[in-house]
Design a protein around this motif. Sequence first.
Motif, mmCIF file in Angstrom:
data_model
loop_
_atom_site.group_PDB
_atom_site.id
_atom_site.type_symbol
_atom_site.label_atom_id
_atom_site.label_comp_id
_atom_site.label_asym_id
_atom_site.label_seq_id
_atom_site.Cartn_x
_atom_site.Cartn_y
_atom_site.Cartn_z
ATOM 1 N N LEU A 155 32.591 14.292 55.326
ATOM 2 C CA LEU A 155 31.864 15.526 54.994
ATOM 3 C C LEU A 155 31.272 15.379 53.599
ATOM 4 O O LEU A 155 32.004 15.107 52.640
ATOM 5 C CB LEU A 155 32.838 16.719 55.018
ATOM 6 N N LEU A 156 29.944 15.534 53.480
ATOM 7 C CA LEU A 156 29.288 15.556 52.166
ATOM 8 C C LEU A 156 28.952 17.005 51.829
ATOM 9 O O LEU A 156 28.291 17.686 52.623
ATOM 10 C CB LEU A 156 27.996 14.729 52.195
ATOM 11 N N ALA A 210 38.729 16.538 46.660
ATOM 12 C CA ALA A 210 37.622 15.659 47.071
ATOM 13 C C ALA A 210 38.052 14.197 46.964
ATOM 14 O O ALA A 210 38.688 13.790 45.990
ATOM 15 C CB ALA A 210 36.396 15.913 46.194
ATOM 16 N N ASP A 211 37.694 13.398 47.976
ATOM 17 C CA ASP A 211 38.079 11.987 47.999
ATOM 18 C C ASP A 211 37.138 11.145 47.149
ATOM 19 O O ASP A 211 37.523 10.099 46.636
ATOM 20 C CB ASP A 211 38.044 11.478 49.444
ATOM 21 N N ALA A 226 28.867 21.259 45.218
ATOM 22 C CA ALA A 226 30.285 21.317 45.570
ATOM 23 C C ALA A 226 31.146 22.042 44.532
ATOM 24 O O ALA A 226 32.286 22.402 44.826
ATOM 25 C CB ALA A 226 30.820 19.907 45.792
ATOM 26 N N GLY A 227 30.610 22.263 43.327
ATOM 27 C CA GLY A 227 31.405 22.967 42.321
ATOM 28 C C GLY A 227 31.230 24.477 42.373
ATOM 29 O O GLY A 227 31.939 25.216 41.693
ATOM 30 N N GLY A 228 30.267 24.960 43.187
ATOM 31 C CA GLY A 228 30.000 26.405 43.235
ATOM 32 C C GLY A 228 30.902 27.121 44.231
ATOM 33 O O GLY A 228 31.863 26.543 44.748
ATOM 34 N N GLY A 229 30.571 28.380 44.511
ATOM 35 C CA GLY A 229 31.443 29.227 45.336
ATOM 36 C C GLY A 229 31.623 28.699 46.749
ATOM 37 O O GLY A 229 32.726 28.290 47.140
ATOM 38 N N VAL A 230 30.544 28.687 47.555
ATOM 39 C CA VAL A 230 30.691 28.211 48.931
ATOM 40 C C VAL A 230 30.970 26.702 48.947
ATOM 41 O O VAL A 230 31.658 26.207 49.834
ATOM 42 C CB VAL A 230 29.456 28.549 49.816
ATOM 43 N N ALA A 247 32.129 15.042 47.358
ATOM 44 C CA ALA A 247 31.599 16.221 46.659
ATOM 45 C C ALA A 247 30.429 15.785 45.778
ATOM 46 O O ALA A 247 30.542 14.809 45.026
ATOM 47 C CB ALA A 247 32.693 16.852 45.803
ATOM 48 N N ALA A 248 29.314 16.508 45.866
ATOM 49 C CA ALA A 248 28.148 16.195 45.032
ATOM 50 C C ALA A 248 27.786 17.424 44.192
ATOM 51 O O ALA A 248 27.725 18.549 44.717
ATOM 52 C CB ALA A 248 26.972 15.788 45.910
ATOM 53 N N ALA A 249 27.568 17.205 42.902
ATOM 54 C CA ALA A 249 27.231 18.311 41.996
ATOM 55 C C ALA A 249 26.498 17.747 40.788
ATOM 56 O O ALA A 249 26.339 16.524 40.647
ATOM 57 C CB ALA A 249 28.500 19.054 41.572
ATOM 58 N N SER A 250 26.061 18.660 39.884
ATOM 59 C CA SER A 250 25.172 18.235 38.797
ATOM 60 C C SER A 250 25.888 17.879 37.501
ATOM 61 O O SER A 250 25.267 17.333 36.593
ATOM 62 C CB SER A 250 24.157 19.344 38.498
ATOM 63 N N THR A 251 27.171 18.219 37.386
ATOM 64 C CA THR A 251 27.862 17.883 36.133
ATOM 65 C C THR A 251 29.213 17.233 36.426
ATOM 66 O O THR A 251 29.837 17.515 37.453
ATOM 67 C CB THR A 251 28.130 19.131 35.251
ATOM 68 N N ASP A 252 29.645 16.396 35.463
ATOM 69 C CA ASP A 252 30.937 15.742 35.640
ATOM 70 C C ASP A 252 32.075 16.757 35.580
ATOM 71 O O ASP A 252 33.102 16.577 36.239
ATOM 72 C CB ASP A 252 31.115 14.649 34.572
ATOM 73 N N ALA A 253 31.884 17.830 34.813
ATOM 74 C CA ALA A 253 32.939 18.851 34.745
ATOM 75 C C ALA A 253 33.154 19.474 36.131
ATOM 76 O O ALA A 253 34.299 19.651 36.581
ATOM 77 C CB ALA A 253 32.553 19.928 33.731
ATOM 78 N N LYS A 254 32.061 19.794 36.837
ATOM 79 C CA LYS A 254 32.212 20.349 38.186
ATOM 80 C C LYS A 254 32.850 19.332 39.126
ATOM 81 O O LYS A 254 33.670 19.675 39.976
ATOM 82 C CB LYS A 254 30.845 20.777 38.744
#
Length: 324
Positions: free
Chosen positions: A143-144, A185-186, A148-152, A169-176
Amino acid sequence: MKAVRCHAFGPVGHLALEEVPSPVPGPHQVVVTVKAAGVNFPDTLIVQGKYQIKPELPFTPGAEFAGIVKAVGEGVANVKPGDSVFGVGVTGGFAEEALIDAANLIPLPSGADFAVAAALTMAYGTSLHALKDRARLASGESLLVLGAGGGVGLAAVEIGKLLGATVIAAASTDAKLDICRSRGADAVINYDQEDLKDRVRALTDGRGADVIYDPVGGSYTASASRSVAWNGRYLVVGFAAGEIPQVPLNLPLLKGYSIVGVYWGGFVQREPAANAANMKQLMDWVATGKLAPLISARYPLSQAVDALFAMMRREVAGKVVIVP
Ligand SMILES: NC(=O)c1ccc[n+]([C@@H]2O[C@H](COP(=O)([O-])OP(=O)(O)OC[C@H]3O[C@@H](n4cnc5c(N)ncnc54)[C@H](OP(=O)(O)O)[C@@H]3O)[C@@H](O)[C@H]2O)c1
């Protein structure tokens, strides 16, 4: 009572906290003393007049909330004054008291956390419906999750793991992405720094992801729609990046995948029994410690606008709630 009011569709900054009369329940309606209201991206859209539903003006934004029943109208049988409840309407939650149809309320077990219940409904309801009912995600599939750091998105990461998937998990910042990792997340991809398509291919031995969960849209969809495995499912969840993307239809043809729409609000209206079963599943996971929504910030009612701005600036991790 105090309520955040929208008098004209337009900038979120035009919302105002006002003193208004307490709502009075009509037949089959309930007034709830709000203890916590979840903030969702659609709240930012509805205020700007960019949502599929345009409420009558003036209105109070805030789709989901949890609290204590204050008064019930004629014909209400499922809840009574004093009961703890949570539920989703379209508007009304960013207030000290909210009016809602009784059918949209679910009783809360005694001792349940109002903020967790308020945070759970829309984000986790959407992601469980998407992954279980729409994608039929099977244990062992990949599952991609975009955004991935936001609500849904974070809800999809957590539920994907509970359903036995390998989650990227894909997102825009390393913190997320650190948060996504801490939530199970694997593997992670920073899609503002890395090539999404290449990384997905490398992480899936060249196959692509079995299921892609896309609440972001915009330019991210172009790469993601080329990263779906044979027999895969591409879940269209939302367009937080603003632009509704176009997908060339030769992609699902050549790659043998399905594009699947997800509209949780429609599901709640059309399939209430199935939604009730999903909400029970979520509450059971919370009660048994398998699921614990991340509430990254709590804002007082007077700062509800700040919560909406934080969401529009892509700053929110997991869920934020308004606590009147
Ligand atoms: N289909 C349904 O039934 C349903 C139900 C609920 C919500 N939704 C939709 O799902 C989407 C996400 O909702 P949410 O409540 O989870 O919101 P959220 O917490 O703000 O998450 C949205 C994510 O999108 C990414 N993003 C990329 N560009 C953005 C931009 N310009 N502005 C804001 N975010 C941007 C952000 O992650 P990065 O910074 O990591 O890119 C952000 O974490 C929205 O489009 C919403 O309308 C759909």
